[in-house]
Design a protein around this motif. Structure first.
Motif, PDB file in Angstrom:
ATOM      1  N   VAL A  73       2.763   2.246 -13.691  1.00  0.00           N
ATOM      2  CA  VAL A  73       2.032   3.360 -13.077  1.00  0.00           C
ATOM      3  C   VAL A  73       1.078   3.994 -14.081  1.00  0.00           C
ATOM      4  O   VAL A  73      -0.074   4.303 -13.745  1.00  0.00           O
ATOM      5  N   GLU A  74       1.520   4.208 -15.308  1.00  0.00           N
ATOM      6  CA  GLU A  74       0.666   4.824 -16.326  1.00  0.00           C
ATOM      7  C   GLU A  74      -0.617   4.029 -16.531  1.00  0.00           C
ATOM      8  O   GLU A  74      -1.719   4.587 -16.551  1.00  0.00           O
ATOM      9  N   VAL A  75      -0.490   2.718 -16.670  1.00  0.00           N
ATOM     10  CA  VAL A  75      -1.664   1.875 -16.890  1.00  0.00           C
ATOM     11  C   VAL A  75      -2.529   1.824 -15.635  1.00  0.00           C
ATOM     12  O   VAL A  75      -3.761   1.893 -15.707  1.00  0.00           O
ATOM     13  N   ALA A  76      -1.896   1.721 -14.468  1.00  0.00           N
ATOM     14  CA  ALA A  76      -2.665   1.659 -13.219  1.00  0.00           C
ATOM     15  C   ALA A  76      -3.454   2.945 -12.994  1.00  0.00           C
ATOM     16  O   ALA A  76      -4.621   2.907 -12.587  1.00  0.00           O
ATOM     17  N   ALA A  99       4.804   5.136  -6.575  1.00  0.00           N
ATOM     18  CA  ALA A  99       3.883   4.199  -5.930  1.00  0.00           C
ATOM     19  C   ALA A  99       3.047   4.896  -4.869  1.00  0.00           C
ATOM     20  O   ALA A  99       1.848   4.616  -4.725  1.00  0.00           O
ATOM     21  N   GLU A 100       3.655   5.821  -4.138  1.00  0.00           N
ATOM     22  CA  GLU A 100       2.908   6.553  -3.113  1.00  0.00           C
ATOM     23  C   GLU A 100       1.782   7.374  -3.740  1.00  0.00           C
ATOM     24  O   GLU A 100       0.656   7.407  -3.221  1.00  0.00           O
ATOM     25  N   LYS A 101       2.059   8.036  -4.858  1.00  0.00           N
ATOM     26  CA  LYS A 101       1.034   8.812  -5.547  1.00  0.00           C
ATOM     27  C   LYS A 101      -0.077   7.905  -6.071  1.00  0.00           C
ATOM     28  O   LYS A 101      -1.260   8.250  -6.016  1.00  0.00           O
ATOM     29  N   LEU A 102       0.309   6.725  -6.576  1.00  0.00           N
ATOM     30  CA  LEU A 102      -0.671   5.765  -7.074  1.00  0.00           C
ATOM     31  C   LEU A 102      -1.615   5.321  -5.960  1.00  0.00           C
ATOM     32  O   LEU A 102      -2.850   5.316  -6.127  1.00  0.00           O
ATOM     33  N   LEU A 103      -1.043   4.965  -4.812  1.00  0.00           N
ATOM     34  CA  LEU A 103      -1.876   4.507  -3.698  1.00  0.00           C
ATOM     35  C   LEU A 103      -2.727   5.641  -3.133  1.00  0.00           C
ATOM     36  O   LEU A 103      -3.861   5.417  -2.707  1.00  0.00           O
ATOM     37  N   ALA A 104      -2.188   6.867  -3.148  1.00  0.00           N
ATOM     38  CA  ALA A 104      -2.966   8.008  -2.666  1.00  0.00           C
ATOM     39  C   ALA A 104      -4.168   8.255  -3.564  1.00  0.00           C
ATOM     40  O   ALA A 104      -5.278   8.530  -3.079  1.00  0.00           O
ATOM     41  N   ALA A 107      -6.786   5.574  -2.873  1.00  0.00           N
ATOM     42  CA  ALA A 107      -7.499   5.835  -1.619  1.00  0.00           C
ATOM     43  C   ALA A 107      -8.510   6.962  -1.788  1.00  0.00           C
ATOM     44  O   ALA A 107      -9.638   6.889  -1.273  1.00  0.00           O
ATOM     45  N   GLU A 108      -8.118   7.999  -2.511  1.00  0.00           N
ATOM     46  CA  GLU A 108      -9.017   9.136  -2.733  1.00  0.00           C
ATOM     47  C   GLU A 108     -10.265   8.712  -3.499  1.00  0.00           C
ATOM     48  O   GLU A 108     -11.355   9.229  -3.266  1.00  0.00           O
ATOM     49  N   ARG A 109     -10.107   7.738  -4.381  1.00  0.00           N
ATOM     50  CA  ARG A 109     -11.225   7.275  -5.205  1.00  0.00           C
ATOM     51  C   ARG A 109     -11.970   6.091  -4.579  1.00  0.00           C
ATOM     52  O   ARG A 109     -12.912   5.572  -5.175  1.00  0.00           O
ATOM     53  N   GLY A 110     -11.510   5.646  -3.415  1.00  0.00           N
ATOM     54  CA  GLY A 110     -12.153   4.515  -2.765  1.00  0.00           C
ATOM     55  C   GLY A 110     -11.927   3.200  -3.481  1.00  0.00           C
ATOM     56  O   GLY A 110     -12.782   2.295  -3.434  1.00  0.00           O
ATOM     57  N   LEU A 111     -10.761   3.053  -4.112  1.00  0.00           N
ATOM     58  CA  LEU A 111     -10.436   1.857  -4.881  1.00  0.00           C
ATOM     59  C   LEU A 111      -9.262   1.125  -4.228  1.00  0.00           C
ATOM     60  O   LEU A 111      -8.454   1.727  -3.527  1.00  0.00           O
ATOM     61  N   LEU A 112      -9.163  -0.177  -4.488  1.00  0.00           N
ATOM     62  CA  LEU A 112      -8.103  -1.000  -3.920  1.00  0.00           C
ATOM     63  C   LEU A 112      -7.014  -1.270  -4.959  1.00  0.00           C
ATOM     64  O   LEU A 112      -7.290  -1.386  -6.156  1.00  0.00           O
ATOM     65  N   VAL A 113      -5.795  -1.402  -4.469  1.00  0.00           N
ATOM     66  CA  VAL A 113      -4.649  -1.761  -5.299  1.00  0.00           C
ATOM     67  C   VAL A 113      -3.989  -2.988  -4.687  1.00  0.00           C
ATOM     68  O   VAL A 113      -3.700  -3.024  -3.494  1.00  0.00           O
ATOM     69  N   GLY A 114      -3.766  -3.983  -5.514  1.00  0.00           N
ATOM     70  CA  GLY A 114      -3.008  -5.167  -5.118  1.00  0.00           C
ATOM     71  C   GLY A 114      -1.816  -5.328  -6.035  1.00  0.00           C
ATOM     72  O   GLY A 114      -1.749  -4.705  -7.102  1.00  0.00           O
ATOM     73  N   SER A 312      -1.155  -6.679  -0.972  1.00  0.00           N
ATOM     74  CA  SER A 312      -1.677  -5.315  -1.042  1.00  0.00           C
ATOM     75  C   SER A 312      -0.686  -4.355  -1.668  1.00  0.00           C
ATOM     76  O   SER A 312       0.528  -4.609  -1.733  1.00  0.00           O
ATOM     77  N   GLY A 313      -1.214  -3.194  -2.084  1.00  0.00           N
ATOM     78  CA  GLY A 313      -0.343  -2.136  -2.566  1.00  0.00           C
ATOM     79  C   GLY A 313       0.591  -1.635  -1.491  1.00  0.00           C
ATOM     80  O   GLY A 313       1.738  -1.276  -1.771  1.00  0.00           O
ATOM     81  N   ALA A 314       0.125  -1.610  -0.235  1.00  0.00           N
ATOM     82  CA  ALA A 314       0.984  -1.164   0.867  1.00  0.00           C
ATOM     83  C   ALA A 314       2.174  -2.099   1.055  1.00  0.00           C
ATOM     84  O   ALA A 314       3.311  -1.648   1.297  1.00  0.00           O
ATOM     85  N   LEU A 315       1.947  -3.399   0.945  1.00  0.00           N
ATOM     86  CA  LEU A 315       3.037  -4.371   1.042  1.00  0.00           C
ATOM     87  C   LEU A 315       4.010  -4.179  -0.118  1.00  0.00           C
ATOM     88  O   LEU A 315       5.232  -4.179   0.066  1.00  0.00           O
ATOM     89  N   ALA A 316       3.468  -4.005  -1.330  1.00  0.00           N
ATOM     90  CA  ALA A 316       4.317  -3.815  -2.512  1.00  0.00           C
ATOM     91  C   ALA A 316       5.136  -2.537  -2.403  1.00  0.00           C
ATOM     92  O   ALA A 316       6.304  -2.495  -2.810  1.00  0.00           O
ATOM     93  N   LEU A 317       4.538  -1.470  -1.847  1.00  0.00           N
ATOM     94  CA  LEU A 317       5.274  -0.220  -1.645  1.00  0.00           C
ATOM     95  C   LEU A 317       6.427  -0.430  -0.676  1.00  0.00           C
ATOM     96  O   LEU A 317       7.548   0.056  -0.914  1.00  0.00           O
TER      97      LEU A 317
END
Length: 360
Positions: A73-76, A99-104, A107-114, A312-317
């Motif tokens: 999480v720190e690096v991401a 993970a929820e905070k990371l994905l939020a 999303a706020e920054r318009g970036l994707l997480v896999g 996706s990040g959603a699948l990983a969550l």
């Protein structure tokens, strides 16, 4: 892209990614900058150093986070705050809330997480998905998976982190099996778990740390019962306490049983046994077996196209929530329900080619 974390798994990623025309590795970073320099030199990567050095390369759009689980999480977050998309090794975080905070934030920054694992994009599991979708075993009823061994301290040069929070057989190897099950059946609805820890201390058996004892802070034998919202159920065992190695994955349907390949691999074999048949029959396996990094190139193409990445990040969550629910259930002695639902990731086209130049 930049690869952050130059440990054992980075060799597989760097080798695979070098064969994909749609991505270029421009930097390798590690806390041990000497290790980063060695990896970069071996794969012809122009920049090596620490995380700040990698994020300072202006052309880097995507960070591949291969650090230990505690640093995921720190690096991401550092990568997201530098305006980079992120693809990380599993688990996506130690806790679902992280993970929820990371994905939020993404999303706020318009970036994707896999997130890994991306083995379900390989030929073996994609062929299994196609077989189930085609009705080869009728309507899926249940699945059973098993992963048993004596643990990674027998071969890994630095095994202690495998026995700390965020690892253990459930969090280290469970994502391969659970991701494959979600790809087959969709989201998990509720789980029941039972866990044990055989020993409070283990001893490294290989490499420069051989003979050194280290503490065990996680369960080393996990049994789970999973009920899926779409109907099927599954039983799974993850153990590093077994002298008998075993890898097993079967899907039972109304018309037969499918023997699924090891979900920690990208290939086959794939077999079916129809109701009333005397033996197994081989099914054809088609797709990619390139190795770790298939999910990275799929994410890179999603960044350009606006499509949803499959790994996706959603699948990983959802997988992380499932694993956390298993341990919660074991502590409380009752079923635990999942807070969210996730659809099965979109299957790959049979002719999907990660090596093709599609991004110009």
């Amino acid at each position: 892209m930049a690869v952050v974390g130059a440990g054992v798994i980075s060799e597989q990623y760097l080798r695979t990614l070098s064969g994909f025309s749609d991505v270029r590795v421009l930097a390798v970073a590690d806390l041990d900058t000497g290790r980063a320099e060695t990896a970069a030199r071996a794969h012809g990567v122009p920049v090596a150093g620490d995380l700040a050095t990698a994020l300072a390369v202006p052309e880097v759009e995507l960070v591949v986070n291969l650090t230990v689980p505690a640093a995921h999480v720190e690096v991401a977050l550092a990568a997201l705050r530098a305006g980079r998309h992120v693809y990380g090794e599993k688990p996506i975080a130690l806790l679902p809330g992280e993970a929820e905070k990371l994905l939020a934030e993404a999303a706020e920054r318009g970036l994707l997480v896999g997130s890994a694992p991306d083995t379900f994009l390989g030929a073996g599991l994609q062929s299994a998905l196609r077989a189930v979708a085609a009705g080869t075993i009728g309507t899926p009823v249940a699945a059973s998976t098993a992963l048993r061994s004596l643990g990674p301290e027998r071969w890994h040069p630095s095994p202690a982190f495998f026995y700390q929070p965020g690892a253990g057989p459930l969090f280290d190897l469970g994502p391969y099996y659970l991701t494959a099950l979600v790809a087959l059946f969709g989201g998990v609805e509720r789980v029941a778990g039972s866990v044990r820890r055989a020993r409070d201390e283990r001893v490294a058996g290989a490499g420069p740390e051989a003979g050194r004892a280290f503490p065990v802070a996680v369960p080393t034998h996990v049994s789970a019962l999973l009920d899926f919202a779409s109907g099927p159920t599954a039983t799974s065992v993850f153990s590093w306490d077994s002298a008998r190695p075993q890898v097993g994955f079967e899907v039972v349907g109304t018309e037969g049983t499918l023997a699924v390949p090891d979900p920690n691999t990208f290939g086959g074999p794939l077999r079916v046994r129809a109701n009333g048949a005397d033996d197994w029959a081989e099914l054809s396996v088609g797709g990619r077996t390139d190795g770790r990094g298939l999910g990275v190139v799929d994410l890179a193409r999603a960044i350009r196209s606006g499509a949803a990445p499959r790994a996706s990040g959603a699948l990983a969550l959802h997988v992380l929530q499932t694993m956390a629910a298993v341990t919660d259930s074991a502590a409380r002695g009752e079923f635990a329900r999942l807070p969210d639902r996730v659809p099965s990731p979109e299957p790959l086209p049979v002719d999907w080619d990660p090596t093709a130049a599609t991004l110009g």
